[in-house]
Design an enzyme around this catalytic site. Structure first.
Site, short mmCIF file in Angstrom:
data_model
loop_
_atom_site.label_atom_id
_atom_site.label_comp_id
_atom_site.label_asym_id
_atom_site.label_seq_id
_atom_site.Cartn_x
_atom_site.Cartn_y
_atom_site.Cartn_z
N HIS A 77 0.82 -1.22 0.00
CA HIS A 77 0.00 0.00 0.00
C HIS A 77 0.86 1.27 0.00
O HIS A 77 0.52 2.26 0.62
CB HIS A 77 -0.94 0.01 1.20
CG HIS A 77 -1.95 -1.09 1.20
ND1 HIS A 77 -3.23 -0.94 0.70
CD2 HIS A 77 -1.88 -2.37 1.63
CE1 HIS A 77 -3.89 -2.07 0.84
NE2 HIS A 77 -3.10 -2.96 1.39
N ASN A 150 -10.47 -2.84 2.33
CA ASN A 150 -10.10 -2.86 0.91
C ASN A 150 -11.37 -2.68 0.10
O ASN A 150 -12.47 -2.80 0.63
CB ASN A 150 -9.45 -4.20 0.55
CG ASN A 150 -7.99 -4.26 0.91
OD1 ASN A 150 -7.37 -3.24 1.19
ND2 ASN A 150 -7.43 -5.46 0.91
C1 HEM Z 1 -2.43 -11.22 6.81
C2 HEM Z 1 -2.84 -10.27 6.31
C3 HEM Z 1 -2.24 -8.89 6.22
C4 HEM Z 1 -1.05 -8.38 6.61
C5 HEM Z 1 0.09 -9.08 7.30
C6 HEM Z 1 -1.05 -6.97 6.25
C7 HEM Z 1 0.02 -6.12 6.46
C8 HEM Z 1 0.04 -4.77 6.11
C9 HEM Z 1 1.18 -3.89 6.24
C10 HEM Z 1 2.54 -4.26 6.78
C11 HEM Z 1 0.80 -2.67 5.78
C12 HEM Z 1 1.68 -1.38 5.67
C13 HEM Z 1 1.46 -0.58 6.92
C14 HEM Z 1 2.32 0.66 6.93
O1 HEM Z 1 3.49 0.59 6.60
O2 HEM Z 1 1.80 1.73 7.26
C15 HEM Z 1 -0.56 -2.79 5.40
C16 HEM Z 1 -1.29 -1.74 4.94
C17 HEM Z 1 -2.60 -1.85 4.65
N1 HEM Z 1 -3.37 -3.02 4.66
FE1 HEM Z 1 -2.81 -4.83 5.15
N2 HEM Z 1 -2.21 -6.67 5.66
C18 HEM Z 1 -2.97 -7.82 5.63
C19 HEM Z 1 -4.22 -7.97 5.13
C20 HEM Z 1 -5.01 -6.92 4.78
C21 HEM Z 1 -6.40 -7.03 4.44
C22 HEM Z 1 -7.19 -8.32 4.41
C23 HEM Z 1 -6.83 -5.75 4.21
C24 HEM Z 1 -8.19 -5.25 3.87
C25 HEM Z 1 -9.23 -5.94 3.67
C26 HEM Z 1 -5.69 -4.86 4.37
C27 HEM Z 1 -5.73 -3.51 4.18
C28 HEM Z 1 -4.64 -2.66 4.30
C29 HEM Z 1 -4.68 -1.23 4.01
C30 HEM Z 1 -5.88 -0.43 3.59
C31 HEM Z 1 -3.40 -0.73 4.23
C32 HEM Z 1 -2.90 0.73 4.02
C33 HEM Z 1 -3.07 1.48 5.29
C34 HEM Z 1 -2.79 2.96 5.10
O3 HEM Z 1 -3.22 3.52 4.10
O4 HEM Z 1 -2.20 3.59 5.99
N3 HEM Z 1 -4.60 -5.60 4.70
N4 HEM Z 1 -1.00 -4.07 5.59
#
Ligand code: HEM
Length: 284
Positions: A77, A150
């Site tokens: 992201h 999402n």
């Molecule tokens: C095992 C599953 C998941 C892991 C380990 C994971 C891990 C992460 C990580 C490391 C980030 C970056 C955070 C940062 O650096 O600020 C992130 C961002 C994000 N993830 Fe996940 N994610 C997972 C599943 C999901 C799912 C299922 C969704 C939504 C349905 C999701 C939505 C998001 C969103 C929207 C961001 C961006 C947040 C922002 O804009 O600050 N993630 N995720």
């Protein structure tokens, strides 16, 4: 006052300002420790044409600060755009919860929303074929509430332990960093072919939901299930879905590729223009 004196006073003043490096409001530069800086344009040297001296802590601080100006991008992201706004509940949710920001329809709760793609780097195109992140921070009177989602209601994996493998598979190939912000490559489809649970999500990512017309025209599905407790102590599990007032709209794949070539900032420009337009129309 004779002109000469006047001139000398002005010069003296200018010189003093120059020497003390103050701006017209009297503010002056300091180091990170608050030490006044009168000259950050010339480093200390051993003699007029000598070597630059390491003991010049102003030089070292200026260079070190500069070297660390780039905040490392998010592992996923990384490419996104965000905006401040407010949330207002349509009708009281007191049946479900006692959370203050979901009680009174007249209450405006400040929010910060960040939309993003998942696989591409920070400089990649907005209109890549990808899932869109939809992260909302509510600044409620009872503290901050995060709602991460999402634009698709399912996901590739059912066990978080596979997340690093999923992301390594979709990111550019390690030997040549190709392709950028795209899943059309071997490592990704190799992973998918070995992960049957990802099939439903692949249907979504290969549909037009992965090429939305605008961040303002896509649904949002919260990733977490919340336990809501109302004033009587009754608890229920809740998931959040965002429904766009403008409806769900996408572009077709040929358009997406053309637009990406012409304007990699397509979605963030659309968001910017929409907000600027609304501000102008509201006269603020
Ligand atoms: C095992 C599953 C998941 C892991 C380990 C994971 C891990 C992460 C990580 C490391 C980030 C970056 C955070 C940062 O650096 O600020 C992130 C961002 C994000 N993830 Fe996940 N994610 C997972 C599943 C999901 C799912 C299922 C969704 C939504 C349905 C999701 C939505 C998001 C969103 C929207 C961001 C961006 C947040 C922002 O804009 O600050 N993630 N995720």
């Amino acid at each position: 006052m004779p002109k000469e004196t006047n001139k000398t006073n002005t010069n003296d003043k200018l010189e003093e300002l120059e020497q003390n490096r103050e701006d017209s409001t009297g503010q002056f530069l300091t180091t990170n420790q608050g030490l006044r800086v009168n000259d950050d344009q010339n480093s200390l040297k051993a003699g007029p044409r000598g070597a630059t001296l390491l003991e010049d802590f102003i030089l070292r601080e200026k260079i070190t600060h500069f070297d660390h100006e780039r905040i490392p991008e998010r592992i996923v992201h990384a490419r996104g755009a965000a905006a401040h706004g407010y949330f207002q509940v349509y009708e009281s949710q007191n049946e479900l919860t006692k959370a203050g920001f979901l009680q009174d329809p007249s209450l405006k709760t400040p929010v910060f929303v960040r939309f993003s793609t998942v696989a591409g780097s920070r400089g990649s195109s907005d209109l890549a074929r990808d899932v869109r992140g939809f992260a909302v921070k509510f600044y409620t009177e009872e503290g901050n509430f995060d709602l991460v989602g999402n634009n698709m209601p399912v996901f590739f994996i059912q066990d978080a332990i596979k997340f690093p493998d999923l992301i390594h598979a979709v990111k550019p190939e390690p030997n040549n960093e190709i392709p950028q912000a795209a899943s059309a490559h071997d490592t990704f489809w190799d992973f998918i072919s070995l992960t049957p649970e990802s099939m439903h999500m692949v249907m979504w990512t290969m549909s037009d939901r992965a090429i939305p017309r605008s961040y303002r025209m896509m649904e949002g599905f919260g990733v977490h299930t919340f336990r809501f407790v109302n004033a009587d102590g009754k608890a229920r599990f809740v998931k959040f879905h965002w429904k766009p007032l403008l409806g769900v709209h996408s572009v077709v794949w040929d358009e997406a590729q053309l637009i990406s070539g012409r304007d990699p900032d397509f979605h963030r420009r659309d968001l910017w223009d929409a907000i600027e337009g609304a501000l102008i129309r509201s006269g603020s």
